[in-house]
Write a protein that holds these residues in place. Structure first.
Motif, PDB file in Angstrom:
ATOM      1  N   ILE A   4      13.709 -78.794  64.968  1.00 34.05           N
ATOM      2  CA  ILE A   4      14.684 -77.725  64.699  1.00 34.05           C
ATOM      3  C   ILE A   4      15.085 -77.040  66.004  1.00 34.05           C
ATOM      4  N   TYR A   5      14.091 -76.769  66.859  1.00 33.41           N
ATOM      5  CA  TYR A   5      14.409 -76.190  68.167  1.00 33.41           C
ATOM      6  C   TYR A   5      15.340 -77.105  68.957  1.00 33.41           C
ATOM      7  N   LYS A   6      15.041 -78.377  68.950  1.00 36.38           N
ATOM      8  CA  LYS A   6      15.872 -79.342  69.670  1.00 36.38           C
ATOM      9  C   LYS A   6      17.273 -79.403  69.095  1.00 36.38           C
ATOM     10  N   TYR A   7      17.373 -79.288  67.775  1.00 39.50           N
ATOM     11  CA  TYR A   7      18.682 -79.318  67.117  1.00 39.50           C
ATOM     12  C   TYR A   7      19.538 -78.128  67.559  1.00 39.50           C
ATOM     13  N   PHE A   8      18.969 -76.933  67.517  1.00 38.04           N
ATOM     14  CA  PHE A   8      19.696 -75.739  67.948  1.00 38.04           C
ATOM     15  C   PHE A   8      20.017 -75.798  69.447  1.00 38.04           C
ATOM     16  N   LEU A   9      19.085 -76.293  70.233  1.00 37.80           N
ATOM     17  CA  LEU A   9      19.276 -76.345  71.678  1.00 37.80           C
ATOM     18  C   LEU A   9      20.401 -77.305  72.058  1.00 37.80           C
ATOM     19  N   ASN A  10      20.485 -78.446  71.402  1.00 39.41           N
ATOM     20  CA  ASN A  10      21.559 -79.405  71.687  1.00 39.41           C
ATOM     21  C   ASN A  10      22.921 -78.807  71.376  1.00 39.41           C
ATOM     22  N   HIS A  11      23.028 -78.127  70.242  1.00 35.25           N
ATOM     23  CA  HIS A  11      24.297 -77.483  69.897  1.00 35.25           C
ATOM     24  C   HIS A  11      24.646 -76.371  70.888  1.00 35.25           C
ATOM     25  N   PHE A  12      23.619 -75.646  71.322  1.00 34.60           N
ATOM     26  CA  PHE A  12      23.867 -74.564  72.279  1.00 34.60           C
ATOM     27  C   PHE A  12      24.354 -75.106  73.618  1.00 34.60           C
ATOM     28  N   PHE A  13      23.711 -76.145  74.128  1.00 34.55           N
ATOM     29  CA  PHE A  13      24.110 -76.706  75.416  1.00 34.55           C
ATOM     30  C   PHE A  13      25.525 -77.273  75.376  1.00 34.55           C
ATOM     31  N   SER A  14      25.897 -77.923  74.297  1.00 35.52           N
ATOM     32  CA  SER A  14      27.255 -78.481  74.202  1.00 35.52           C
ATOM     33  C   SER A  14      28.303 -77.379  74.171  1.00 35.52           C
ATOM     34  N   THR A  15      28.013 -76.290  73.455  1.00 36.70           N
ATOM     35  CA  THR A  15      28.952 -75.160  73.410  1.00 36.70           C
ATOM     36  C   THR A  15      29.007 -74.435  74.749  1.00 36.70           C
ATOM     37  N   ASN A  16      27.837 -74.228  75.352  1.00 37.51           N
ATOM     38  CA  ASN A  16      27.778 -73.490  76.611  1.00 37.51           C
ATOM     39  C   ASN A  16      28.430 -74.259  77.750  1.00 37.51           C
ATOM     40  N   LEU A  17      28.292 -75.572  77.754  1.00 36.14           N
ATOM     41  CA  LEU A  17      28.862 -76.370  78.836  1.00 36.14           C
ATOM     42  C   LEU A  17      30.375 -76.251  78.881  1.00 36.14           C
ATOM     43  N   SER A  18      31.016 -76.349  77.725  1.00 37.74           N
ATOM     44  CA  SER A  18      32.478 -76.261  77.688  1.00 37.74           C
ATOM     45  C   SER A  18      32.959 -74.863  78.063  1.00 37.74           C
ATOM     46  N   LEU A  19      32.281 -73.830  77.542  1.00 34.41           N
ATOM     47  CA  LEU A  19      32.694 -72.454  77.845  1.00 34.41           C
ATOM     48  C   LEU A  19      32.414 -72.099  79.296  1.00 34.41           C
ATOM     49  N   PHE A  20      31.249 -72.490  79.804  1.00 35.53           N
ATOM     50  CA  PHE A  20      30.907 -72.199  81.193  1.00 35.53           C
ATOM     51  C   PHE A  20      31.889 -72.874  82.149  1.00 35.53           C
ATOM     52  N   SER A  21      32.310 -74.093  81.845  1.00 34.48           N
ATOM     53  CA  SER A  21      33.253 -74.805  82.709  1.00 34.48           C
ATOM     54  C   SER A  21      34.576 -74.065  82.801  1.00 34.48           C
ATOM     55  N   VAL A  22      35.044 -73.556  81.670  1.00 32.42           N
ATOM     56  CA  VAL A  22      36.315 -72.824  81.664  1.00 32.42           C
ATOM     57  C   VAL A  22      36.193 -71.524  82.458  1.00 32.42           C
ATOM     58  N   LEU A  23      35.124 -70.771  82.199  1.00 35.22           N
ATOM     59  CA  LEU A  23      34.928 -69.512  82.918  1.00 35.22           C
ATOM     60  C   LEU A  23      34.744 -69.749  84.418  1.00 35.22           C
ATOM     61  N   PHE A  24      33.995 -70.782  84.756  1.00 36.88           N
ATOM     62  CA  PHE A  24      33.768 -71.098  86.167  1.00 36.88           C
ATOM     63  C   PHE A  24      35.086 -71.423  86.861  1.00 36.88           C
ATOM     64  N   LEU A  25      35.960 -72.160  86.184  1.00 32.64           N
ATOM     65  CA  LEU A  25      37.258 -72.506  86.759  1.00 32.64           C
ATOM     66  C   LEU A  25      38.129 -71.272  86.938  1.00 32.64           C
ATOM     67  N   ILE A  26      38.137 -70.384  85.952  1.00 35.59           N
ATOM     68  CA  ILE A  26      38.966 -69.176  86.031  1.00 35.59           C
ATOM     69  C   ILE A  26      38.503 -68.272  87.168  1.00 35.59           C
ATOM     70  N   LEU A  73      25.931 -68.650  72.667  1.00 30.58           N
ATOM     71  CA  LEU A  73      24.876 -68.508  71.665  1.00 30.58           C
ATOM     72  C   LEU A  73      25.428 -67.926  70.372  1.00 30.58           C
ATOM     73  N   ALA A  74      26.257 -66.906  70.485  1.00 29.80           N
ATOM     74  CA  ALA A  74      26.834 -66.294  69.286  1.00 29.80           C
ATOM     75  C   ALA A  74      27.778 -67.256  68.562  1.00 29.80           C
ATOM     76  N   LEU A  75      28.632 -67.940  69.311  1.00 29.95           N
ATOM     77  CA  LEU A  75      29.601 -68.853  68.678  1.00 29.95           C
ATOM     78  C   LEU A  75      28.908 -70.072  68.082  1.00 29.95           C
ATOM     79  N   MET A  76      27.880 -70.572  68.754  1.00 33.27           N
ATOM     80  CA  MET A  76      27.150 -71.733  68.239  1.00 33.27           C
ATOM     81  C   MET A  76      26.483 -71.422  66.903  1.00 33.27           C
ATOM     82  N   LEU A  77      25.810 -70.291  66.831  1.00 28.18           N
ATOM     83  CA  LEU A  77      25.138 -69.898  65.592  1.00 28.18           C
ATOM     84  C   LEU A  77      26.140 -69.597  64.478  1.00 28.18           C
ATOM     85  N   HIS A  78      27.270 -69.010  64.848  1.00 32.75           N
ATOM     86  CA  HIS A  78      28.299 -68.725  63.842  1.00 32.75           C
ATOM     87  C   HIS A  78      28.892 -70.023  63.290  1.00 32.75           C
TER      88      HIS A  78
END
Length: 341
Positions: A4-26, A73-78
């Motif tokens: 279960i931890y791994k399941y939540f963590l995988n979803h979190f990393f995929s969401t965070n990677l896309s958002l972090f890339s956009v923010l980093f570029l901006i 984290l908030a968007l992934m859980l939502h």
């Protein structure tokens, strides 16, 4: 439970990677604009530009990684709540308390990493950037163009009529009064030569006149055959301050105190906001659509707004602001999540 931890963590990393890339570029684009201003006085190549950009990466990380952690984290859980996947986990006996502890531990690791970046690498990168710029001023050809007004050289406004590649000809220089003890000066010279060595940059003027103006509207004229305007590059002083000396100035310098509070609290933002993210993201979507977007904006606005206003005394401000948000997140998480699941 590990799955279960791994399941939540995988979803979190995929969401965070896309958002972090956009923010980093901006944020990178904002810093690119700041770097581009350097070309107004010096010429740098593409590799030098990339080197200057690398000195700004610690500050870019400060303004992107903590924020992307909270939002992701908030968007992934939502998203998982909307698809009823998180509810299924809770129905099978997995308590939100374990999920909160897991992501608090992850937030602690991220905050520790960001503290190292903000308190160690940011001062070092800032000093390296200043030294690099000052060094380039003594090594590269200055971008002084003929026939253009508004150019700046060593604090002087300068106009050059001709340049044969070696000498500047028909030079007009103006030095405005910036302090009460300074004099307003005006120089006209027939020729000029750029001279540089390891720690200084100078402009040699040949055959000209100097005009000094006082506040009493009186002025004096002097003729010279050969005059040199020097500028010592003090930032290249080998006696560089260490990290402790850099941050010690926050007790006497308001700008340094504000810098310390801002960088430290941003680094601690993942820990201060992790439980808020869980509280906004975990919802029973059939009965409660949640307020994830509104909650994200409120927490970011309050947190960043408060530490931008209150930064004295710096250490006490950091402890009070962080403790207040962290305790509030724990109380809100227990009331909104643990009381239901």
């Amino acid at each position: 439970m590990r799955l279960i931890y791994k399941y939540f963590l995988n979803h979190f990393f995929s969401t965070n990677l896309s958002l972090f890339s956009v923010l980093f570029l901006i944020v990178s684009m904002v810093f690119f604009i700041q770097l581009a201003r350097l070309t107004a006085s010096i010429e740098i190549g593409f590799m030098d530009f990339l080197k200057l950009y690398s000195f700004m990466i610690p500050r870019i990380l400060i303004f992107t990684l903590p924020v992307s952690f909270f939002i992701s984290l908030a968007l992934m859980l939502h998203k998982l709540s909307r698809e009823n996947e998180s509810i299924v986990c809770f129905a099978l006996g997995f308590s939100p308390k374990y999920l909160g502890r897991f992501f608090l531990a992850l937030a602690f690791v991220v905050s520790c990493f960001m503290l190292i970046v903000s308190l160690i690498f940011v001062p070092l990168a800032s000093k390296l950037q200043k030294n690099f710029v000052e060094y380039k001023k003594t090594q590269v050809k200055l971008n002084l163009k003929t026939g253009e007004f508004g150019q700046n050289f060593l604090g002087w406004m300068i106009f050059i009529e001709e340049n044969d590649g070696v000498k500047y000809k028909n030079i007009i220089m103006y030095n405005p009064q910036t302090k009460d003890k300074d004099k307003e000066q005006f120089i006209i010279a027939k020729e000029g030569l750029l001279q540089r060595d390891q720690n200084s940059l100078s402009f040699r003027l040949i055959d000209g006149n100097v005009y000094n103006f006082n506040e009493s509207l009186s002025w004096h004229v002097g003729h010279f055959n050969d005059m040199t305007i020097n500028s010592e590059l003090s930032d290249l002083d080998p006696r560089e301050e260490n990290i402790y000396q850099y941050w010690k100035k926050m007790f006497s310098d308001d700008d340094r105190a504000k810098e310390f509070v801002i960088y430290t609290l941003i680094a601690l933002f993942p820990m201060a906001s992790a439980l808020f993210a869980l509280s906004f993201g975990l919802v029973t979507y059939r009965y409660d659509k949640g307020m994830v977007y509104f909650g994200i904006f409120i927490i970011i606005g309050l947190y960043f707004g408060i530490f931008s206003l209150f930064y004295k005394p710096p250490l006490l401000s950091v402890m009070l602001i962080f403790a207040s948000f962290f305790i509030a997140s724990v109380i809100y998480f227990k009331k909104k999540i643990l009381s239901k699941y």
